[in-house]
Design an enzyme around this catalytic site. Structure first.
Site, PDB file in Angstrom:
ATOM      1  N   ASP A 156     106.186  -4.678  50.508  1.00  0.00           N
ATOM      2  CA  ASP A 156     107.416  -4.283  51.200  1.00  0.00           C
ATOM      3  C   ASP A 156     107.749  -2.829  50.873  1.00  0.00           C
ATOM      4  O   ASP A 156     107.837  -2.455  49.698  1.00  0.00           O
ATOM      5  CB  ASP A 156     108.574  -5.194  50.774  1.00  0.00           C
ATOM      6  CG  ASP A 156     109.846  -4.859  51.514  1.00  0.00           C
ATOM      7  OD1 ASP A 156     110.043  -5.397  52.627  1.00  0.00           O
ATOM      8  OD2 ASP A 156     110.649  -4.051  50.991  1.00  0.00           O
ATOM      9  N   TYR A 158     112.681   4.959  50.037  1.00  0.00           N
ATOM     10  CA  TYR A 158     112.256   4.775  48.651  1.00  0.00           C
ATOM     11  C   TYR A 158     111.506   5.996  48.115  1.00  0.00           C
ATOM     12  O   TYR A 158     111.294   6.115  46.911  1.00  0.00           O
ATOM     13  CB  TYR A 158     111.364   3.536  48.508  1.00  0.00           C
ATOM     14  CG  TYR A 158     111.996   2.237  48.955  1.00  0.00           C
ATOM     15  CD1 TYR A 158     113.374   2.115  49.138  1.00  0.00           C
ATOM     16  CD2 TYR A 158     111.205   1.122  49.207  1.00  0.00           C
ATOM     17  CE1 TYR A 158     113.939   0.924  49.559  1.00  0.00           C
ATOM     18  CE2 TYR A 158     111.772  -0.084  49.623  1.00  0.00           C
ATOM     19  CZ  TYR A 158     113.137  -0.168  49.805  1.00  0.00           C
ATOM     20  OH  TYR A 158     113.699  -1.359  50.227  1.00  0.00           O
ATOM     21  N   LYS A 192     110.735  -0.006  57.002  1.00  0.00           N
ATOM     22  CA  LYS A 192     112.090  -0.042  57.553  1.00  0.00           C
ATOM     23  C   LYS A 192     112.476   1.297  58.180  1.00  0.00           C
ATOM     24  O   LYS A 192     111.991   2.358  57.773  1.00  0.00           O
ATOM     25  CB  LYS A 192     113.082  -0.405  56.444  1.00  0.00           C
ATOM     26  CG  LYS A 192     112.673  -1.658  55.672  1.00  0.00           C
ATOM     27  CD  LYS A 192     113.587  -1.953  54.516  1.00  0.00           C
ATOM     28  CE  LYS A 192     113.019  -3.066  53.643  1.00  0.00           C
ATOM     29  NZ  LYS A 192     111.929  -2.592  52.772  1.00  0.00           N
ATOM     30  N   HIS A 220     116.947  -0.858  58.545  1.00  0.00           N
ATOM     31  CA  HIS A 220     117.254  -0.987  57.119  1.00  0.00           C
ATOM     32  C   HIS A 220     118.711  -1.375  56.858  1.00  0.00           C
ATOM     33  O   HIS A 220     118.998  -2.189  55.978  1.00  0.00           O
ATOM     34  CB  HIS A 220     116.925   0.326  56.394  1.00  0.00           C
ATOM     35  CG  HIS A 220     116.638   0.169  54.951  1.00  0.00           C
ATOM     36  ND1 HIS A 220     115.737   0.954  54.266  1.00  0.00           N
ATOM     37  CD2 HIS A 220     117.114  -0.697  54.021  1.00  0.00           C
ATOM     38  CE1 HIS A 220     115.682   0.583  52.998  1.00  0.00           C
ATOM     39  NE2 HIS A 220     116.522  -0.412  52.822  1.00  0.00           N
TER      40      HIS A 220
END
Length: 288
Positions: A43, A48, A77, A110
């Site tokens: 994932d 990130y 996302k 997201h």
């Protein structure tokens, strides 16, 4: 390995590796260790800040013959600054380039809020686009184009509550197939899970251990620790496993996907082995 089945019979491994809070320099090794340990679900998200490193690890694992692309399930996302309809596909193509993939297995919105281009994390109301300026229905239309063009096999959302799901289902041609939310015994989301199951939407639980390593600014004062919860520890002692394994097993027993994050090789393997921890109805009731 438990799986969740989609309408077209595609099967997603219910257990996967989360990469939120996995720092650059660490996530590459974590992904490679995970795949060598048997993980097949990774994932990701561009926010990130580590998708290029994840992509390097994925590409090497495929090139080295450790895994075939079709054996992997990769989720990413759409970040909040890319909600305008014309921004969705370019954002997805950037993620695909960073991950060194031709398609995603699952692409999620997201968050159900929109930010202006260039905003990192919002500091004031001026950083947001209103629902009228960036309607989720228009964002979703572009997500549907991603499926039609073969860039994503499945599409869904993240951090959506029942009301936002209801609104999206009113306009969607391809209904969302996944909702990824924080979920653990201190935030069970049972009502949301029931709604998703009733509408053929799978649920993925992030932060299944309670996210004790999240930034201090996101923590409350004196918040309780799931890993130190006496009920969790008692069941773990009975099963001769760790508290973290109990929490992962609890999520899987609810019929949801779960994506614990770790960059520690020992913990990555320990989390994977949680899939074999069996809980009976009494265990589940005690945890609930």
């Amino acid at each position: 390995m438990r799986t969740l089945e989609f309408k077209n019979k595609d099967k997603m491994p219910a257990f996967g590796l989360g990469t939120w809070k996995s720092a650059p320099g660490e996530v590459y090794s974590a992904v490679k260790t995970a795949i060598k340990s048997g993980y097949r679900h990774i994932d990701c998200a561009p926010i990130y800040g580590n998708e290029k490193e994840v992509g390097q690890a994925l590409a090497e694992c495929i090139d080295e013959g450790l895994v075939k692309r079709e054996e992997l399930w990769v989720t990413s996302k759409l970040w909040n600054t890319e909600h305008l309809e014309h921004d969705v596909i370019p954002a997805l193509k950037k993620t695909l380039s960073d991950l060194q993939l031709e398609y995603l297995d699952l692409y999620l919105i997201h968050w159900p809020v929109s930010l202006k281009q260039g905003v990192g994390f919002p500091q004031s109301a001026e950083d947001f686009l209103s629902p009228e300026e960036a309607p989720i229905s228009a964002t979703w239309k572009a997500m549907e184009v991603a499926v039609e063009n073969g860039l994503a096999r499945h599409i869904g959302v993240s951090n959506f509550g029942v009301k936002r799901l209801e609104a999206l289902l009113e306009t969607a041609v391809h209904p969302p197939e996944m909702n990824q939310v924080e979920s653990h015994p201190y935030l069970q989301q049972q009502g949301l899970l029931d709604y998703c199951h009733a509408h053929d939407i799978h649920l993925t639980a992030y932060s299944p251990l309670g996210s004790p390593d999240r930034p201090e600014g996101l923590k409350g004062a004196n918040e309780p620790s799931l890993l130190d919860n006496p009920v969790i520890k008692e069941i773990a002692a009975e099963k001769e496993c760790s508290a973290g394994q109990i929490l992962i097993s609890w999520a899987l027993h609810r019929g949801v996907s779960v994506i614990p994050k770790s960059v520690n090789p020992k913990r990555i393997l320990e989390n994977f082995e949680a899939q074999s921890v069996e809980l009976n109805s009494e265990d589940i009731e005690r945890i609930d």
